[in-house]
Write a protein that holds these residues in place. Structure first.
Motif, PDB file in Angstrom:
ATOM      1  N   ASP A  20       0.855  -1.249  -0.060  1.00  0.00           N
ATOM      2  CA  ASP A  20       0.062   0.130  -0.086  1.00  0.00           C
ATOM      3  C   ASP A  20       0.962   1.282  -0.018  1.00  0.00           C
ATOM      4  O   ASP A  20       2.144   1.087   0.028  1.00  0.00           O
ATOM      5  N   ALA A  21       0.155   2.358   0.264  1.00  0.00           N
ATOM      6  CA  ALA A  21       1.152   3.675  -0.056  1.00  0.00           C
ATOM      7  C   ALA A  21       2.055   3.866   1.119  1.00  0.00           C
ATOM      8  O   ALA A  21       3.284   4.355   0.704  1.00  0.00           O
TER       9      ALA A  21
ATOM     10  N   GLU B  55       2.158  20.921   1.058  1.00  0.00           N
ATOM     11  CA  GLU B  55       2.059  19.573   0.756  1.00  0.00           C
ATOM     12  C   GLU B  55       3.025  18.749   1.027  1.00  0.00           C
ATOM     13  O   GLU B  55       3.159  17.569   1.494  1.00  0.00           O
ATOM     14  N   GLY B  56       4.304  19.122   0.505  1.00  0.00           N
ATOM     15  CA  GLY B  56       5.710  18.450   0.675  1.00  0.00           C
ATOM     16  C   GLY B  56       6.010  18.320   2.210  1.00  0.00           C
ATOM     17  O   GLY B  56       6.449  17.234   2.660  1.00  0.00           O
ATOM     18  N   LEU B  57       5.523  19.483   2.813  1.00  0.00           N
ATOM     19  CA  LEU B  57       5.987  19.400   4.429  1.00  0.00           C
ATOM     20  C   LEU B  57       5.138  18.330   5.051  1.00  0.00           C
ATOM     21  O   LEU B  57       5.486  17.659   5.740  1.00  0.00           O
TER      22      LEU B  57
ATOM     23  N   PRO C 133       8.395  20.418  12.406  1.00  0.00           N
ATOM     24  CA  PRO C 133       7.500  19.667  11.889  1.00  0.00           C
ATOM     25  C   PRO C 133       6.056  19.715  12.410  1.00  0.00           C
ATOM     26  O   PRO C 133       5.895  20.177  13.610  1.00  0.00           O
ATOM     27  N   GLY C 134       5.041  19.808  11.740  1.00  0.00           N
ATOM     28  CA  GLY C 134       3.697  19.701  12.134  1.00  0.00           C
ATOM     29  C   GLY C 134       3.314  21.254  12.049  1.00  0.00           C
ATOM     30  O   GLY C 134       2.113  21.537  12.284  1.00  0.00           O
TER      31      GLY C 134
ATOM     32  N   TRP D  89       4.713  13.151   7.412  1.00  0.00           N
ATOM     33  CA  TRP D  89       4.119  12.034   7.884  1.00  0.00           C
ATOM     34  C   TRP D  89       4.977  10.795   8.019  1.00  0.00           C
ATOM     35  O   TRP D  89       4.963   9.775   8.792  1.00  0.00           O
ATOM     36  N   HIS D  90       5.889  10.767   7.114  1.00  0.00           N
ATOM     37  CA  HIS D  90       6.896   9.676   7.009  1.00  0.00           C
ATOM     38  C   HIS D  90       8.252  10.149   7.910  1.00  0.00           C
ATOM     39  O   HIS D  90       9.290   9.378   7.635  1.00  0.00           O
TER      40      HIS D  90
END
Ligand code: OOG
Ligand code: MG
Length: 257
Positions: A33-34, A206-208, A117-118, A213-214
């Motif tokens: 999956d993704a 979107e990139g951030l 982050p976040g 997330w990963h």
């Protein structure tokens, strides 16, 4: 994702790239999956780092309708850029190491002070020091450039090479600049930066978010490719390619003959 051989899938994709040999899609067969696919991408890029390559940036993929339609995948993805992928502006790309390369016009950001982050991006001009016209050379390791969402994520978003043109300070308007892709002096694609998520600045949010997330942090000094504004075109032997972005200028490359 129990039972997916992440390292084994990364090895197959890495070998396909190293030998310029297309392979069949893998994700459905191995049950990827993704999220599992990003783990494969991490392993695939790690394989490059293990042989001395350095991370120099992040690329966004499928941030425009034109691109989504061309490959039949309609989710925004991201991949990693290494130093070995960077071709000097006006430089020559050796086609011998590639399977079925395509080129596409992009806008590049030179990253500066990024939020924790976040946290959302504050002022764009704090996060981005400069912008440039760019060309991305993509080369899916899958036969016929045909893949599912997890397949293309695992394959590092088809990343192969990129050229960045001259950097300029961030212009006042970035949301609707004309974009041209020329091959041998003929216009091959026409578009606008508006095609990139309505405004290429959104690609950075979107990139951030997606890389965050990963657990991947973008770094000061990295190059960020916001995603192609138009569909990609095949790169033929000997071709001279120019990407022109209004206000930003031109990036170019030549394909070996
Ligand atoms: C996937 C990579 C997409 C972009 O700019 O949209 C991409 C592909 O088209 O093979 O780099
Ligand atoms: Mg691209």
């Amino acid at each position: 994702m129990i039972g997916v051989d992440t390292a084994g899938v990364a090895e197959q994709l890495g070998a396909a790239a190293d030998t310029a040999t297309a392979i069949g899609q893998l994700a459905a067969e191995v049950g990827l999956d993704a999220d599992g696919a990003y783990a494969v991408q991490t392993a695939l890029v790690q394989r490059r780092l293990a042989r001395g390559e350095r991370l120099v940036g992040l690329k966004m993929g499928l941030t425009s309708r034109a691109k989504m339609a061309q490959v039949g995948v309609d989710e925004v993805i991201w991949g990693r850029l290494t130093d070995v992928m960077r071709v000097p502006d006006g430089g020559t790309v050796d086609l011998a190491g590639l399977i079925h390369p395509r080129v596409e016009p992009e806008v590049a950001f030179l990253l500066d002070r990024l939020p924790e982050p976040g946290e959302p991006v504050g002022a764009f001009t704090e996060a981005v020091r400069a912008v440039a016209p760019a060309i991305e050379l993509i080369d899916s390791r899958y036969a016929n450039f045909t893949f599912s969402l997890p397949d293309v994520i695992a394959d590092n978003a088809s990343a192969a090479a990129f050229v960045v043109g001259p950097w300029s300070p961030v212009p006042d308007g970035l949301a609707n600049l004309g974009v041209l892709l020329e091959v041998d002096g003929r216009v091959a694609q026409v578009g606008s930066t508006a095609a990139i998520l309505g405004d290429p600045r959104r690609a950075l949010d979107e990139g951030l978010r997606l890389a965050g997330w990963h657990g991947v942090r973008l770094r000061q000094g990295w190059v960020f490719l916001a995603g192609a504004a138009t569909a990609a075109v095949p790169l033929r032997p000997g071709a001279h390619v120019r990407a022109v972005v209004e206000k930003l200028g031109t990036a170019s490359l030549r394909a070996s003959s």
